[in-house]
Design a protein around this motif. Structure first.
Motif, PDB file in Angstrom:
ATOM      1  N   CYS A 122     -49.361  -6.217  86.941  1.00 38.47           N
ATOM      2  CA  CYS A 122     -48.472  -6.059  88.104  1.00 38.47           C
ATOM      3  C   CYS A 122     -48.201  -4.595  88.389  1.00 38.47           C
ATOM      4  CB  CYS A 122     -47.197  -6.881  87.949  1.00 38.47           C
ATOM      5  SG  CYS A 122     -45.954  -6.222  86.860  1.00 38.47           S
ATOM      6  N   ASN A 123     -48.029  -3.775  87.353  1.00 38.89           N
ATOM      7  CA  ASN A 123     -47.747  -2.358  87.597  1.00 38.89           C
ATOM      8  C   ASN A 123     -48.928  -1.642  88.241  1.00 38.89           C
ATOM      9  OD1 ASN A 123     -45.038  -2.241  86.707  1.00 38.89           O
ATOM     10  ND2 ASN A 123     -45.725  -2.227  84.593  1.00 38.89           N
ATOM     11  N   LEU A 124     -50.131  -1.923  87.774  1.00 39.26           N
ATOM     12  CA  LEU A 124     -51.307  -1.316  88.414  1.00 39.26           C
ATOM     13  C   LEU A 124     -51.462  -1.816  89.845  1.00 39.26           C
ATOM     14  CD1 LEU A 124     -53.822  -1.363  85.438  1.00 39.26           C
ATOM     15  CD2 LEU A 124     -52.869   0.672  86.548  1.00 39.26           C
ATOM     16  N   ALA A 125     -51.200  -3.102  90.076  1.00 35.81           N
ATOM     17  CA  ALA A 125     -51.299  -3.638  91.438  1.00 35.81           C
ATOM     18  C   ALA A 125     -50.260  -3.009  92.361  1.00 35.81           C
ATOM     19  CB  ALA A 125     -51.141  -5.159  91.416  1.00 35.81           C
ATOM     20  N   ILE A 126     -49.057  -2.811  91.864  1.00 32.19           N
ATOM     21  CA  ILE A 126     -47.993  -2.234  92.692  1.00 32.19           C
ATOM     22  C   ILE A 126     -48.338  -0.825  93.147  1.00 32.19           C
ATOM     23  CG2 ILE A 126     -45.610  -1.334  92.585  1.00 32.19           C
ATOM     24  CD1 ILE A 126     -44.923  -3.910  90.963  1.00 32.19           C
ATOM     25  N   ILE A 127     -48.947  -0.033  92.265  1.00 30.78           N
ATOM     26  CA  ILE A 127     -49.277   1.351  92.657  1.00 30.78           C
ATOM     27  C   ILE A 127     -50.688   1.473  93.236  1.00 30.78           C
ATOM     28  CG2 ILE A 127     -47.619   2.366  91.051  1.00 30.78           C
ATOM     29  CD1 ILE A 127     -50.081   3.203  89.288  1.00 30.78           C
ATOM     30  N   GLY A 128     -51.333   0.336  93.502  1.00 25.34           N
ATOM     31  CA  GLY A 128     -52.651   0.351  94.134  1.00 25.34           C
ATOM     32  C   GLY A 128     -53.784   0.769  93.219  1.00 25.34           C
ATOM     33  N   GLN A 129     -53.595   0.663  91.913  1.00 28.14           N
ATOM     34  CA  GLN A 129     -54.631   1.099  90.973  1.00 28.14           C
ATOM     35  C   GLN A 129     -55.252  -0.052  90.188  1.00 28.14           C
ATOM     36  OE1 GLN A 129     -56.038   3.784  91.091  1.00 28.14           O
ATOM     37  NE2 GLN A 129     -54.656   5.373  91.785  1.00 28.14           N
ATOM     38  N   LEU A 130     -55.059  -1.283  90.614  1.00 22.21           N
ATOM     39  CA  LEU A 130     -55.668  -2.424  89.939  1.00 22.21           C
ATOM     40  C   LEU A 130     -57.195  -2.292  89.838  1.00 22.21           C
ATOM     41  CD1 LEU A 130     -54.836  -5.145  88.598  1.00 22.21           C
ATOM     42  CD2 LEU A 130     -55.304  -6.223  90.805  1.00 22.21           C
ATOM     43  N   VAL A 144     -48.700 -16.066  82.141  1.00 26.58           N
ATOM     44  CA  VAL A 144     -48.822 -14.753  82.780  1.00 26.58           C
ATOM     45  C   VAL A 144     -49.129 -14.930  84.268  1.00 26.58           C
ATOM     46  CG1 VAL A 144     -50.227 -12.637  82.890  1.00 26.58           C
ATOM     47  CG2 VAL A 144     -49.394 -13.488  80.677  1.00 26.58           C
ATOM     48  N   TRP A 145     -50.034 -15.848  84.585  1.00 24.56           N
ATOM     49  CA  TRP A 145     -50.344 -16.088  85.997  1.00 24.56           C
ATOM     50  C   TRP A 145     -49.093 -16.550  86.756  1.00 24.56           C
ATOM     51  CZ3 TRP A 145     -53.334 -14.301  89.391  1.00 24.56           C
ATOM     52  CH2 TRP A 145     -53.456 -14.926  90.642  1.00 24.56           C
ATOM     53  N   ALA A 146     -48.297 -17.409  86.146  1.00 29.02           N
ATOM     54  CA  ALA A 146     -47.064 -17.877  86.782  1.00 29.02           C
ATOM     55  C   ALA A 146     -46.117 -16.703  87.042  1.00 29.02           C
ATOM     56  CB  ALA A 146     -46.386 -18.930  85.910  1.00 29.02           C
ATOM     57  N   GLU A 147     -46.005 -15.792  86.081  1.00 32.76           N
ATOM     58  CA  GLU A 147     -45.146 -14.618  86.275  1.00 32.76           C
ATOM     59  C   GLU A 147     -45.680 -13.729  87.395  1.00 32.76           C
ATOM     60  OE1 GLU A 147     -44.873 -12.714  82.444  1.00 32.76           O
ATOM     61  OE2 GLU A 147     -43.669 -14.345  81.596  1.00 32.76           O
ATOM     62  N   LEU A 148     -46.983 -13.562  87.467  1.00 34.86           N
ATOM     63  CA  LEU A 148     -47.574 -12.737  88.526  1.00 34.86           C
ATOM     64  C   LEU A 148     -47.334 -13.338  89.899  1.00 34.86           C
ATOM     65  CD1 LEU A 148     -50.942 -11.771  86.786  1.00 34.86           C
ATOM     66  CD2 LEU A 148     -48.979 -10.260  87.224  1.00 34.86           C
ATOM     67  N   GLN A 149     -47.292 -14.661  89.987  1.00 33.72           N
ATOM     68  CA  GLN A 149     -47.047 -15.339  91.255  1.00 33.72           C
ATOM     69  C   GLN A 149     -45.616 -15.146  91.755  1.00 33.72           C
ATOM     70  OE1 GLN A 149     -49.596 -17.090  93.148  1.00 33.72           O
ATOM     71  NE2 GLN A 149     -50.432 -15.568  91.754  1.00 33.72           N
ATOM     72  N   LEU A 188     -44.012 -12.218  91.674  1.00 44.31           N
ATOM     73  CA  LEU A 188     -43.773 -10.821  92.046  1.00 44.31           C
ATOM     74  C   LEU A 188     -43.153 -10.724  93.431  1.00 44.31           C
ATOM     75  CD1 LEU A 188     -47.022  -8.915  90.980  1.00 44.31           C
ATOM     76  CD2 LEU A 188     -44.749  -8.719  89.984  1.00 44.31           C
ATOM     77  N   ASP A 189     -42.165  -9.859  93.562  1.00 41.52           N
ATOM     78  CA  ASP A 189     -41.542  -9.621  94.859  1.00 41.52           C
ATOM     79  C   ASP A 189     -42.408  -8.740  95.754  1.00 41.52           C
ATOM     80  OD1 ASP A 189     -39.290 -11.115  94.243  1.00 41.52           O
ATOM     81  OD2 ASP A 189     -38.198  -9.391  93.444  1.00 41.52           O
ATOM     82  N   HIS A 190     -43.304  -8.001  95.150  1.00 39.98           N
ATOM     83  CA  HIS A 190     -44.163  -7.058  95.862  1.00 39.98           C
ATOM     84  C   HIS A 190     -45.355  -7.818  96.460  1.00 39.98           C
ATOM     85  CE1 HIS A 190     -46.687  -3.556  96.562  1.00 39.98           C
ATOM     86  NE2 HIS A 190     -45.614  -2.802  96.358  1.00 39.98           N
ATOM     87  N   GLU A 191     -45.285  -8.076  97.765  1.00 44.09           N
ATOM     88  CA  GLU A 191     -46.279  -8.934  98.418  1.00 44.09           C
ATOM     89  C   GLU A 191     -47.699  -8.390  98.315  1.00 44.09           C
ATOM     90  OE1 GLU A 191     -47.258 -10.892 102.761  1.00 44.09           O
ATOM     91  OE2 GLU A 191     -45.256 -10.114 102.390  1.00 44.09           O
ATOM     92  N   ASN A 192     -47.897  -7.084  98.552  1.00 45.42           N
ATOM     93  CA  ASN A 192     -49.241  -6.516  98.480  1.00 45.42           C
ATOM     94  C   ASN A 192     -49.833  -6.643  97.082  1.00 45.42           C
ATOM     95  OD1 ASN A 192     -49.267  -5.818 101.175  1.00 45.42           O
ATOM     96  ND2 ASN A 192     -48.651  -3.700 100.813  1.00 45.42           N
ATOM     97  N   ALA A 193     -49.019  -6.396  96.073  1.00 48.06           N
ATOM     98  CA  ALA A 193     -49.483  -6.515  94.691  1.00 48.06           C
ATOM     99  C   ALA A 193     -49.876  -7.963  94.388  1.00 48.06           C
ATOM    100  CB  ALA A 193     -48.413  -6.035  93.717  1.00 48.06           C
ATOM    101  N   LEU A 243     -45.392   5.044  89.305  1.00 51.01           N
ATOM    102  CA  LEU A 243     -44.951   3.919  88.475  1.00 51.01           C
ATOM    103  C   LEU A 243     -43.431   3.856  88.415  1.00 51.01           C
ATOM    104  CD1 LEU A 243     -47.343   3.917  85.375  1.00 51.01           C
ATOM    105  CD2 LEU A 243     -46.988   2.036  86.989  1.00 51.01           C
ATOM    106  N   ARG A 244     -42.814   5.007  88.206  1.00 48.91           N
ATOM    107  CA  ARG A 244     -41.346   5.045  88.152  1.00 48.91           C
ATOM    108  C   ARG A 244     -40.732   4.614  89.487  1.00 48.91           C
ATOM    109  NH1 ARG A 244     -41.547  10.127  85.053  1.00 48.91           N
ATOM    110  NH2 ARG A 244     -40.780   9.633  82.984  1.00 48.91           N
ATOM    111  N   ALA A 245     -41.215   5.207  90.557  1.00 50.34           N
ATOM    112  CA  ALA A 245     -40.605   4.998  91.876  1.00 50.34           C
ATOM    113  C   ALA A 245     -40.882   3.606  92.441  1.00 50.34           C
ATOM    114  CB  ALA A 245     -41.101   6.066  92.851  1.00 50.34           C
ATOM    115  N   GLU A 246     -42.118   3.149  92.321  1.00 50.62           N
ATOM    116  CA  GLU A 246     -42.518   1.907  92.988  1.00 50.62           C
ATOM    117  C   GLU A 246     -42.419   0.670  92.095  1.00 50.62           C
ATOM    118  OE1 GLU A 246     -46.335   2.519  94.946  1.00 50.62           O
ATOM    119  OE2 GLU A 246     -45.818   4.635  95.207  1.00 50.62           O
ATOM    120  N   ALA A 247     -42.659   0.838  90.794  1.00 46.68           N
ATOM    121  CA  ALA A 247     -42.664  -0.319  89.886  1.00 46.68           C
ATOM    122  C   ALA A 247     -41.466  -0.305  88.935  1.00 46.68           C
ATOM    123  CB  ALA A 247     -43.968  -0.344  89.090  1.00 46.68           C
TER     124      ALA A 247
END
Length: 165
Positions: free
Chosen positions: A11-19, A35-40, A42-47, A141-145
Motif C-alpha cells: 500500500c505504501n509503494l502504491a500510494i507514492i506511485g512506486q508500486l 492482506v488482500w482484504a486489508e488492501l481493499q 485502502l482509503d486511497h483510491e488510486n493506490a 512516504l511521510r506526507a502521503e502515506a
C-alpha cells in the motif's frame, strides 16, 4: 524467487506511485487473503486501483494459508494480515517477505524468513538508478502515506546511498 508480502509495503509503494518498482525486482508477489482484504479497504483510491490492476494482471497473486493454528498463535501479538503473510512465507519456504512492522519483522527473523520493507525496496531502487532521490521518496512516504521512519534510520539509509555525508 518466491516473494510474499504484508499489507504495508504494497500500500505504501502504491500510494507514492512506486508500486512498479516491485515488478522491476520480482516477477510476482504472493499474498494471503487477509492482506488482500486489508488492501481493499485502502482509503486511497488510486493506490487501491493500482493494486487491483496488479492482481488482475497476475503481478499480485492471492492464495490461502494452510496452517490456521500457527496463524492463531501469531495472532496473539500480530494483526491477521501480518500473521498470514508470515505463515504463508514460512509454509512456502519463501525467498523473501516484504514487511515493515517491527513486531512482524522480529517474528519472521526468528523463523528464518528473509525480509525487507518499503525502505529496502526504495534503497535498492536508488542504488540501481531507478529513482533519483531516496530522500524525496521518504518525504513522500511521510506526507502521503503517513509512514514513520526514525531519524537515525533515515540518516543511515541516506548515508548508505550517498545522499548524506
Amino acid at each position: 524467487m518466491q516473494v510474499f508480502s504484508n499489507t504495508s509495503p504494497l500500500c505504501n509503494l502504491a500510494i507514492i506511485g512506486q508500486l512498479p518498482l516491485l515488478w522491476r525486482f520480482y516477477t510476482q508477489i504472493t499474498i494471503p487473503y487477509a492482506v488482500w482484504a486489508e488492501l481493499q479497504e485502502l482509503d486511497h483510491e488510486n493506490a487501491r486501483e493500482c493494486l487491483e490492476d496488479a492482481r488482475a494482471s497476475g503481478l499480485i497473486y492471492v492464495i490461502p494459508v494452510l496452517d490456521q493454528s500457527l496463524i492463531r498463535l501469531l495472532g496473539e501479538g500480530l494483526h491477521l494480515g501480518e500473521s498470514e503473510a508470515i505463515v504463508l512465507a514460512y509454509e512456502k519456504t519463501g525467498d523473501l517477505l516484504l514487511m515493515d512492522e517491527h513486531d512482524g519483522r522480529a517474528v519472521a527473523q526468528r523463523l528464518g524468513i528473509p525480509i525487507t520493507g518499503v525502505l529496502g525496496i526504495l534503497r535498492r531502487a536508488k542504488l540501481e538508478g531507478l529513482i533519483p532521490s531516496l530522500k524525496s521518496e521518504i518525504t513522500r512516504l511521510r506526507a502521503e502515506a503517513h509512514f514513520f521512519i526514525a531519524p537515525k534510520l533515515e540518516e543511515a539509509l541516506l548515508h548508505s546511498v550517498g545522499e548524506m555525508s
